[in-house]
Design a protein around this motif. Structure first.
Motif, mmCIF file in Angstrom:
data_model
loop_
_atom_site.group_PDB
_atom_site.id
_atom_site.type_symbol
_atom_site.label_atom_id
_atom_site.label_comp_id
_atom_site.label_asym_id
_atom_site.label_seq_id
_atom_site.Cartn_x
_atom_site.Cartn_y
_atom_site.Cartn_z
ATOM 1 N N GLU A 1 20.114 -18.989 7.070
ATOM 2 C CA GLU A 1 21.048 -20.082 7.334
ATOM 3 C C GLU A 1 20.651 -21.351 6.580
ATOM 4 O O GLU A 1 21.497 -22.019 5.978
ATOM 5 N N ALA A 2 19.353 -21.670 6.608
ATOM 6 C CA ALA A 2 18.888 -22.877 5.927
ATOM 7 C C ALA A 2 19.199 -22.822 4.434
ATOM 8 O O ALA A 2 19.613 -23.824 3.834
ATOM 9 N N LEU B 1 28.235 -18.128 9.644
ATOM 10 C CA LEU B 1 27.319 -19.112 10.206
ATOM 11 C C LEU B 1 27.599 -19.396 11.679
ATOM 12 O O LEU B 1 26.708 -19.828 12.402
ATOM 13 N N ASN B 2 28.820 -19.160 12.106
ATOM 14 C CA ASN B 2 29.155 -19.390 13.504
ATOM 15 C C ASN B 2 28.684 -18.232 14.381
ATOM 16 O O ASN B 2 28.075 -18.439 15.430
ATOM 17 N N ALA B 3 28.940 -17.009 13.940
ATOM 18 C CA ALA B 3 28.553 -15.823 14.713
ATOM 19 C C ALA B 3 27.088 -15.446 14.505
ATOM 20 O O ALA B 3 26.575 -14.568 15.196
ATOM 21 N N LYS B 4 26.437 -16.096 13.546
ATOM 22 C CA LYS B 4 25.046 -15.769 13.194
ATOM 23 C C LYS B 4 24.925 -14.286 12.861
ATOM 24 O O LYS B 4 24.093 -13.553 13.408
ATOM 25 N N ALA B 5 25.791 -13.861 11.931
ATOM 26 C CA ALA B 5 25.852 -12.446 11.557
ATOM 27 C C ALA B 5 25.873 -12.325 10.041
ATOM 28 O O ALA B 5 26.320 -13.229 9.333
ATOM 29 N N ALA B 6 25.375 -11.183 9.548
ATOM 30 C CA ALA B 6 25.338 -10.936 8.107
ATOM 31 C C ALA B 6 25.740 -9.493 7.829
ATOM 32 O O ALA B 6 25.511 -8.587 8.648
ATOM 33 N N TRP B 7 26.335 -9.290 6.660
ATOM 34 C CA TRP B 7 26.743 -7.964 6.221
ATOM 35 C C TRP B 7 26.278 -7.762 4.787
ATOM 36 O O TRP B 7 26.273 -8.696 3.983
ATOM 37 N N PHE B 8 25.895 -6.547 4.464
ATOM 38 C CA PHE B 8 25.549 -6.181 3.079
ATOM 39 C C PHE B 8 26.415 -4.996 2.681
ATOM 40 O O PHE B 8 26.383 -3.945 3.324
ATOM 41 N N GLU B 9 27.218 -5.219 1.654
ATOM 42 C CA GLU B 9 28.163 -4.204 1.184
ATOM 43 C C GLU B 9 29.027 -3.688 2.331
ATOM 44 O O GLU B 9 29.305 -2.495 2.461
ATOM 45 N N ARG C 1 32.322 -18.613 7.203
ATOM 46 C CA ARG C 1 32.028 -17.280 6.686
ATOM 47 C C ARG C 1 32.009 -17.359 5.168
ATOM 48 O O ARG C 1 33.012 -17.710 4.545
ATOM 49 N N LYS C 2 30.863 -17.065 4.589
ATOM 50 C CA LYS C 2 30.681 -17.242 3.160
ATOM 51 C C LYS C 2 30.224 -15.936 2.534
ATOM 52 O O LYS C 2 29.524 -15.132 3.162
ATOM 53 N N GLU D 1 27.778 -11.063 2.952
ATOM 54 C CA GLU D 1 28.637 -11.983 3.685
ATOM 55 C C GLU D 1 27.846 -12.546 4.856
ATOM 56 O O GLU D 1 27.081 -11.829 5.497
ATOM 57 N N ILE D 2 28.061 -13.842 5.130
ATOM 58 C CA ILE D 2 27.339 -14.518 6.200
ATOM 59 C C ILE D 2 28.348 -15.283 7.046
ATOM 60 O O ILE D 2 29.187 -16.023 6.517
#
Length: 217
Positions: free
Chosen positions: A157-158, A134-142, A124-125, A131-132
């Motif tokens: 992801e790439a 990579l394991n859950a293949k999920a993203a958040w904005f604010e 999770r980065k 926020e991303i």
């Protein structure tokens, strides 16, 4: 992640290819060294290599790649289970060693571990307000979850796995599509535009004439 699978057993190769694709990976499967050599310049995230092949040794080939300075993570898939074999494989440049027969779920877990190492231990980065996971293949904005298409996620992801580095359009297309799909000439730009509209314009930089980059967190 885009993977190169080198496995001469047709049943096993087809099974691994189909399982890994269903698990969200892009994969090019080769059944001999000649096929793999033709693809080695492609931008893979990991190599999955059998030891014994019809036209040579996967481990000897790995040694030659390491001698040339290629540092793509490599996972050996082999029926050899002696301690001396595992030591030889790791000392020859493999990052991990998986003894056949194995469950494909374990292979996926080991690939996730490789991804953590490549990404800098955390899956999770955070990149500013983005926020991303990579394991859950999920993203958040604010702090708000954002829905992404499969293609948008693959591009994100790439770039996230290579944060701080420029990824050319050609390499990005290869990483995202492999060789089984055709891509319209402006498709990458369209998906990057959509990602910016969902995650903010500052996330993905266009480096004119060179490609795209997500700044290092």
């Amino acid at each position: 992640m885009r993977l190169l699978l080198l496995e001469d057993d047709i049943t096993l190769g087809e099974g691994l290819r189909d399982y890994l694709r269903s698990d969200g990976y892009l994969i090019d499967w080769c059944s001999n060294l000649a096929q793999a050599r033709a693809l080695i310049s492609e931008p893979y995230d990991a190599w999955l290599l059998d030891w014994n092949l019809p036209d040579g040794s996967g481990i000897d080939w790995l040694r030659s790649l390491r001698a040339k300075g290629l540092r793509v993570p490599a996972l050996l898939l082999t029926a050899r289970d002696r301690l001396s074999d595992r030591i030889e494989g790791l000392d020859s440049g493999a990052d991990d060693f998986l003894v056949k027969p194995f469950a494909p779920e374990e292979l996926s877990a080991r690939l996730r571990a490789i991804s953590r190492r490549v990404a800098g231990s955390a899956l999770r980065k955070a990149f500013g307000p983005v926020e991303i996971d990579l394991n859950a293949k999920a993203a958040w904005f604010e702090g708000q979850g954002v829905e992404l298409t499969a293609r948008e996620w693959a591009i994100l992801e790439a770039l996230a796995l290579r944060a701080g580095r420029i990824v050319s359009k050609a390499d990005l297309e290869a990483l995202v599509l492999g060789f089984d799909s055709e891509l319209a000439s402006n498709s990458t730009e369209v998906h990057v535009f959509k990602l910016r509209s969902k995650l903010g314009k500052a996330l993905i930089e266009t480096v004119r004439g060179l490609g795209y980059r997500i700044p290092a967190p």
